[in-house]
Design an enzyme around this catalytic site. Sequence first.
Site, PDB file in Angstrom:
ATOM      1  N   ASP A  37       0.807  -1.213   0.000  1.00 45.57           N
ATOM      2  CA  ASP A  37       0.000   0.000   0.000  1.00 45.57           C
ATOM      3  C   ASP A  37       0.846   1.271   0.000  1.00 45.57           C
ATOM      4  O   ASP A  37       2.065   1.235   0.223  1.00 45.57           O
ATOM      5  CB  ASP A  37      -0.898   0.024   1.246  1.00 45.57           C
ATOM      6  CG  ASP A  37      -2.078  -0.925   1.128  1.00 45.57           C
ATOM      7  OD1 ASP A  37      -2.376  -1.362   0.014  1.00 45.57           O
ATOM      8  OD2 ASP A  37      -2.690  -1.225   2.178  1.00 45.57           O
ATOM      9  N   LYS A  59      -3.619   3.643  -2.517  1.00 36.60           N
ATOM     10  CA  LYS A  59      -4.502   4.735  -2.908  1.00 36.60           C
ATOM     11  C   LYS A  59      -4.051   5.990  -2.174  1.00 36.60           C
ATOM     12  O   LYS A  59      -3.580   5.953  -1.037  1.00 36.60           O
ATOM     13  CB  LYS A  59      -5.966   4.419  -2.578  1.00 36.60           C
ATOM     14  CG  LYS A  59      -6.270   4.197  -1.107  1.00 36.60           C
ATOM     15  CD  LYS A  59      -7.748   3.957  -0.887  1.00 36.60           C
ATOM     16  CE  LYS A  59      -8.048   3.717   0.592  1.00 36.60           C
ATOM     17  NZ  LYS A  59      -9.477   3.550   0.846  1.00 36.60           N
ATOM     18  N   MET A 173      -7.317   9.317   9.427  1.00 39.55           N
ATOM     19  CA  MET A 173      -7.792   9.861   8.140  1.00 39.55           C
ATOM     20  C   MET A 173      -8.826  10.964   8.348  1.00 39.55           C
ATOM     21  O   MET A 173      -9.836  11.034   7.658  1.00 39.55           O
ATOM     22  CB  MET A 173      -8.387   8.726   7.281  1.00 39.55           C
ATOM     23  CG  MET A 173      -7.430   7.587   7.022  1.00 39.55           C
ATOM     24  SD  MET A 173      -8.225   6.117   6.313  1.00 39.55           S
ATOM     25  CE  MET A 173      -9.092   5.462   7.750  1.00 39.55           C
TER      26      MET A 173
END
Length: 505
Positions: A37, A59, A173
């Site tokens: 990742d 991502k 996040m």
Amino acid sequence: MNKIGKVYLVGAGPGDPGLFTLKGKSLLERAEVVIYDYLANPELLKFCPESAEFIYVGKKGGAHTFPQEEINKLLVKKAKEGKCVVRLKGGDPFLFGRGGEELEELVREGVSFEVVPGITSGIAVPAYAGIPVTHRDYTSTLALITGHEAEDKEETKIDFRALSRLGTLVFFMGVKNLPHIINNLLKEGKSPDTPCAAIQWGTTPRQKTAEGTLSTIMDKVKEKGITAPAIIVVGEVVKLRESFNWFEKRPLFGKKILITRTREQASKLRRALEEYGAEVYEVPTIEVRPLITGNTHEILKNLRNYDWIVFTSENGIRLFFETLMKLGLDLRALYNLKIAVIGPATYEALKQFYLNADIKPEKNFTQEGLAEAFQKVEVKGKRVLLVRAKVAREVLPESLKAQGAEVEILPIYETLCPETSGAKLKEVFTEKIDALTFTSSSTVENFFKLLKEAELDLPEEVVLASIGPVTSETLRRFGYEPTLEAKEYTISGLVSAMVDFFVRR
């Protein structure tokens, strides 16, 4: 019978590669496929075999290289090919990492798997910012919350009323949704004076922290320019940062330093600089190529013909003993020899082979220093074997000859400029580099050769750090005065000089 593959779901930790687990490292060392990742530190991939297949599925800012469904299918496909697959996920794979969804697919397809937890950024990042998430004098409750819920949710499922009554809140996040988080906490009764911190790129040299209260944190985040990836911490424990902030107070924190040693030798300097907080870039300007010939073999088989053997580098020691062992010989071949080394690094390298040096300069770790040390020894009529690079200064052999010694030079390696370093230098120079380190004349010469070939200019105000007077003279030959020079001509001496310089500045 077909080989049966397996998937290892491995937590990559919060960013600092030193916080990666030993089990995770062991799995990467035998991985055949690594699917990783965006938040998995690329340094971890250095543990993998050269033959491993690397597939990036990260991502960033909502942009997916692979949709989650395709990642799931990819894991199944590679495992059914009989591969040892490591799925490397930032932080811990089960904490807001969709690891559970990936395992559900493996279960459905009958694929064998194991889970290796990782240190979660929800605890590690605040710790590196000087914030313990619990403390008996402040709180005994902790909540870990996603600040980025699934996009198809019409309304939040986060119980802000319950959260407002807890001690420490850690949002993952959450930067993009920070106004929403703050408004909901205030709405449910959380005091606007509640301490709050936002930490970007935590546990890495790029770590950046904004601190304030629920009423001021938005302005503080904008002032510091904090964006994703970041952790938001809310609670009284944030007050402890003032006295507990250790990571960002290290003397080289925030400094970007380029090192030019060989790829094999860079690790010691890199570790020392990182220990003091620097962000380190490697552009090897030297590649060591062995020069092992029939003459080399002949000399090593007849070491009894010499009285002294002299080593002037770690590379020379390593290649000398590697070649000796390949010839079926061992340390007994040196039974009648006295040994001299040029400094502490070569002395320690020699000790790795259970040998001590008879001569080592006390302070001046150069050819001049070793020549001076030899002045105290009677070498007239003695045969001296000097193990060194193909191209080197002649100060030491000339001095020994002047004392009456018979000197034979064994060039056991040569230094070249790596072909790939020019492109790497261009890439690194897109960053604002604070310092360049030079550990030998060869690193200087090859660096400026690369600089010219890449059509680059030396950054303005960059610190030029030299390991000693010989290297400094080479810098001057290229028209640059070294900003600093190590007092002790060793890696530790160079690092100490850099720390002293930046602390003073």
